[in-house]
Structure formats: structure tokens, C-alpha cells
Design an enzyme around this catalytic site. Structure first.
Site, PDB file in Angstrom:
ATOM      1  N   ASN A   1       0.813  -1.199   0.000  1.00  0.00           N
ATOM      2  CA  ASN A   1       0.000   0.000   0.000  1.00  0.00           C
ATOM      3  C   ASN A   1       0.861   1.269   0.000  1.00  0.00           C
ATOM      4  O   ASN A   1       1.004   1.911  -1.032  1.00  0.00           O
ATOM      5  CB  ASN A   1      -0.950  -0.035   1.208  1.00  0.00           C
ATOM      6  CG  ASN A   1      -2.071   0.972   1.088  1.00  0.00           C
ATOM      7  OD1 ASN A   1      -1.947   1.969   0.405  1.00  0.00           O
ATOM      8  ND2 ASN A   1      -3.182   0.709   1.757  1.00  0.00           N
ATOM      9  N   ASP A   2       1.503   1.567   1.121  1.00  0.00           N
ATOM     10  CA  ASP A   2       2.312   2.808   1.167  1.00  0.00           C
ATOM     11  C   ASP A   2       3.397   2.836   0.100  1.00  0.00           C
ATOM     12  O   ASP A   2       3.663   3.884  -0.484  1.00  0.00           O
ATOM     13  CB  ASP A   2       3.004   2.945   2.535  1.00  0.00           C
ATOM     14  CG  ASP A   2       2.020   3.276   3.628  1.00  0.00           C
ATOM     15  OD1 ASP A   2       0.881   3.653   3.301  1.00  0.00           O
ATOM     16  OD2 ASP A   2       2.388   3.149   4.804  1.00  0.00           O
TER      17      ASP A   2
END
Ligand code: NAP
Length: 462
Positions: A388-389
Site C-alpha cells: 500500500n504505502d
């Protein structure tokens, strides 16, 4: 004669440690690096057992047995995702040993009535200072990472000023005991202050930054070992401590760099303290496009170029074998599959390398961020599995985002993106991800392992 043999053995052990560090720098030689380091440690321990200063082999045997009983489950049963807190705990133990040796040596010298040499007290003082800070700092880091303590930064007014004052006072105590080695109260005050500084230094650091702090504490534990080496006149402790201290420091800097955070910002900036801050920068407003296993598998089966992008979710669901199997199936059908490695994907540096190497992905298919980023433009499907990040375009496009400036995998350059995750959960930084609402992104919701397994079955039949 024995002394010469011991020193030669230490030299050999030091050579093994340095060779091991070199080997650990590459995924294909990392396993050999670990074996060399273990052999080096065995040589160093065995040589030390012949030392003339040893007073009781029985107590050493008891200590070794207790260590083995505690170490086996830590090594064998702790999951990879819990590795940062396991490492923090190991540092706490290592630093506790150094601190106890320091206090013990000082007490021995003091009680024996002999005058303690100033150089010895200087080494002992540094040992308990670094050791004391590391013991409690690592325990707080462990508590935060394990969820026993709140992961958010615990801040109060004037905290940094108080920390600096306490650190300055403990340094003054150190100078004092070097000048007056017999002032036991000052020595005790120094130990107490070091232990307190450890707690206060780590409390304001947020969970997301904790692995950086753990690396920094690693280097403090190394420095405590160096001081122990000087205090008890042991060369291998000085060498190993220096290697540990420096590599921990370099790793902490490398991690900060990969997260685009300055070192001082990590230590004093209380990253992640303001959830509201993150909400303001959460830009995603569109709708995600869900897909089915059948549709996703069809796209993968006919794709020419695929890049797998693993992240923390892959580690959580232990889906590395299923990822490799899916990759193999696509390759069998003629597709080209690569695996993108972001330096801070997961929860520790090299996390994805370790998982994929364990699953048997060939090393030449594990491509580092800088190199793989050029390939996304010509990629038909980028398969994001629990990342995600490290793929969040906000890091490049949104200056208001807390992760702005962090180098990311440029998945959004790919022709299409398939994201495997359980739901709409955010990444570690708590920031929304615009990529998930990008029209070229399809979301396959579910546990990563199950989704990869089903995709594999469908690709086989396509
Ligand atoms: P991430 O940002 O933590 O995101 C992981 C995603 O995985 C979540 O959005 C979650 O979404 C999904 N997920 C969790 N369990 C799953 C499962 N069983 N199956 C499928 N999906 C699952 O991960 P990342 O992209 O790897 O980024 C790492 C973060 O950690 C970065 O912010 C980095 O700075 C930080 N960090 C890393 C290190 C390091 O050394 N590696 C050190 C310090 C900090 P759902 O809940 O919707 O499933």
C-alpha cells in the site's frame, strides 16, 4: 601460549564476521553470510571458554542452557512479521548483559578495595550509559511494536528539552566518576538516568518509525559491547561491537532515507501523531473497481509482461509460495514475470527478499526499486499483493501528504493494475491511496494467500 591461540581464534572470528557482512549484502549469498556469522560466533565463544579469567564453567553452562531455552522459540516460532519486535527484545537482552557486566565490574573493583583506574571507569561508564539506554529503549520499542503499549507517539510538553537535560546530567555523572572513581552514588545515579533516558527517548516515537529506532538502538548495543571489550580487555567484543554499532547506524540511516525522513525528524518529529493531519491529506474520493478471480486470471493468462509487487499483506498471509506458483504458471504460458522489491516494503529491510527467496523465486527475478521502476511503463499487469504505502502515488504527487517524497514503486505507470487486499484498509502510514480508485486499477478483495491460490487454479485452466 593459550593466550596467543585465543587471540588468533578471535582474529579468525573477526575475519568471518566481516566476510559474513559482505555476503549479507546480496540475496543470493545472504544465507551463506548467516552461516559464516554463526560460525564466527561459535569460534569466538569457544575461544573465550579457554580464557584464564573464567571462574565457573557450571554457571556458564546454566546460562547457556537458559539462553538456548529462551532463544529457540524466539528463532523458530516468531513469525517474520513480528521480527522487528523480536529484534528489539534481543537488543534489550544484549544490552542488559553489557550493563550488568559494567555494574558487576565496577562493584568488584569497588568492593575489592583496589583503586579503580580512570580509564577502566571511563569504559565501564560508557558501557552502562549506552547499555542502560538500550535496555529500556528496546523494551519500550518491543512494547509498542507488539501492541502492549500504544503505538502512537506519547508526547508531553517540553519532552525533548527534558531528554536533553537528562542526557547532559548523565554525561556529567560520567565525567564525575572518571575524576572520582570511588563515588558510587554518582555511578548509581548515572545508571538510573540512562535507564530513564531510554524510556523517555522512545516514548515519543510513533510505531511507523519504530524499526528505525530499533536499528539505532542496535548501534547503541554495539557501542556498549565496544566499551565492555575495553573494560574487560576483550578484543573480539571490541571488534564485534564496532561492526554492530556501525552497521546498525548505517541501516537506520538507509531506512530513514527509504522513507524520506530525516533522522532528527524520526527521533524528535513524532511521525503519525496527528491522525487529523493524515485525514486532511487523504485525497482518494473515487470508487474502487472490484473484479472477480475469473476476470483477473484471464488477464494474467494472456499478459506478456507481469510485475508482482509484494508488500506487508503478503507477509501477513504468508502467501509467498502462492505468489511464486502463480508467477511460474504465467511464465509457463509464455509471460515474463518479475518481482519488484521496495527497500521498506513489509516491516523490516529486506523483508520481501527473504520471503520470496524462501519461496524459491530466482534471485535474478527479484528487481530493486530503481531498476524495476523503468519497466512499469511496458508492463501489462502489475499485481499488487498486500502493498500500500510503497506504491502510493501521493508520495510523488501530493506535497501535503505525510509520505510525500518517499521513493515508491511506480506501479501507476503500468498499463493495468490488479490489487489483492482484504478490504479498504489503509497502509502503515494511515494515508489513503489514490491508486486504488484509478480507472486502470481492479481490486480483488480477499486474503492474499487465498486469492493467489484461486488465481493460480484459474490461470492453469485458462
Ligand atoms: P502497508 O502500507 O503496511 O500496507 C499493507 C496492506 O496490506 C494494507 O493496506 C492491508 O490492507 C493489506 N493486507 C494486510 N493483511 C492482508 C492479507 N492477509 N491479505 C491481503 N492484504 C492484506 O505495506 P507496504 O506497502 O509494504 O508498506 C510498508 C510500510 O511500513 C511503509 O509505510 C514503510 O515505511 C513502513 N515501514 C517499513 C519498514 C521496513 O523496514 N520494511 C520499517 C518501518 C516502517 P487491507 O487491510 O485492506 O487488507
Amino acid at each position: 601460549m593459550t593466550e596467543i591461540v585465543i587471540q588468533l581464534a578471535y582474529l579468525f572470528a573477526a575475519f568471518l564476521f566481516i566476510t559474513a557482512l559482505r555476503a549479507l549484502g546480496r540475496p543470493d549469498s545472504a544465507r551463506r553470510g548467516m552461516q559464516l556469522a554463526a560460525l564466527g560466533m561459535a569460534v569466538a565463544v569457544a575461544a573465550t571458554l579457554f580464557h584464564a579469567r573464567i571462574v565457573s564453567y557450571e554457571w556458564i553452562a546454566v546460562g547457556a542452557a537458559v539462553g538456548a531455552v529462551a532463544g529457540y522459540p524466539l528463532g523458530m516460532w516468531v513469525p517474520m512479521t513480528a521480527m522487528p519486535q523480536r529484534i528489539a527484545l534481543s537488543h534489550a537482552f544484549g544490552a542488559l548483559a553489557a550493563t550488568l557486566v559494567g555494574v558487576g565490574e565496577y562493584a568488584n573493583g569497588f568492593l575489592s578495595g583496589a583503586t579503580l583506574a580512570r580509564t577502566t571507569v571511563a569504559a565501564l561508564g560508557l558501557e552502562v550509559l549506552f547499555g542502560g539506554v538500550t535496555v529500556t529503549g528496546s523494551l519500550i520499542a518491543f512494547g509498542k511494536l507488539q501492541g502492549i503499549l500504544p503505538g502512537r507517539p506519547l508526547i508531553f510538553r517540553g519532552q525533548n528539552a527534558l531528554n536533553i537535560v537528562l542526557l547532559a546530567v548523565s554525561c556529567c555523572c560520567l565525567v564525575w566518576v572518571i575524576v572520582y572513581p570511588s563515588h558510587v552514588q554518582v555511578f548509581s545515579a548515572m545508571v538510573t538516568l540512562a535507564v530513564l533516558v531510554g524510556v523517555l527517548f522512545v516514548l515519543p516515537v510513533g510505531g511507523a518509525d519504530m524499526p528505525v529506532v530499533v536499528s539505532l538502538l542496535n548501534s547503541y548495543a554495539g557501542l556498549a559491547a565496544v566499551a565492555t571489550g575495553f573494560a574487560i580487555d576483550n578484543n573480539i567484543l571490541i571488534i564485534v561491537g564496532a561492526l554492530d554499532g556501525l552497521s546498525g547506524f548505517i541501516l537506520a540511516i538507509a531506512m530513514s532515507k527509504a522513507m524520506n525522513r530525516s533522522f532528527t525528524n524520526v527521533l524528535f518529529g513524532a511521525f503519525g501523531s496527528a491522525d487529523t493531519n493524515m485525514a486532511v491529506t487523504a485525497a482518494a474520493g473515487g470508487e474502487m473497481t472490484p473484479t472477480t478471480v475469473e476476470d483477473a486470471a484471464l488477464r494474467l493468462a494472456y499478459a506478456e509482461r507481469v510485475i508482482m509487487v509484494p508488500g506487508y499483506g503478503l507477509a501477513v498471509s504468508q502467501a509467498q509460495h502462492q505468489m511464486r506458483e502463480l508467477g511460474d504458471l504465467i511464465e509457463k504460458r509464455g509471460g515474463d514475470v518479475r518481482y519488484a522489491i521496495h527497500p521498506v516494503a513489509g516491516r523490516m529491510p529486506g523483508h520481501m527478499n527473504v520471503l520470496l527467496a524462501e519461496a524459491g523465486v530466482p534471485y535474478d527475478k527479484l528487481i530493486d526499486m530503481d531498476e524495476i521502476n523503468e519497466r512499469f511503463v511496458e508492463t501489462d499487469v502489475a499485481v499488487v499483493v498486500g502493498a500500500n504505502d510503497v506504491i502510493n502515488p501521493a508520495a510523488r504527487t501530493n506535497p501535503a501528504s505525510p509520505i510525500f517524497g518517499m521513493p515508491i514503486l511506480q506501479v501507476d505507470d503500468a498499463k493495468s493494475v490488479l490489487v489483492l487486499k482484504r478490504g479498504k484498509g489503509r497502509g502503515f502510514s494511515g494515508v489513503e491511496n489514490d491508486l486504488f480508485v484509478d480507472p486502470k486499477t481492479s481490486m480483488l478483495f480477499g486474503d492474499a494467500r487465498q486469492s493467489l491460490l484461486e488465481l493460480g487454479l484459474q490461470v492453469k485452466e485458462a
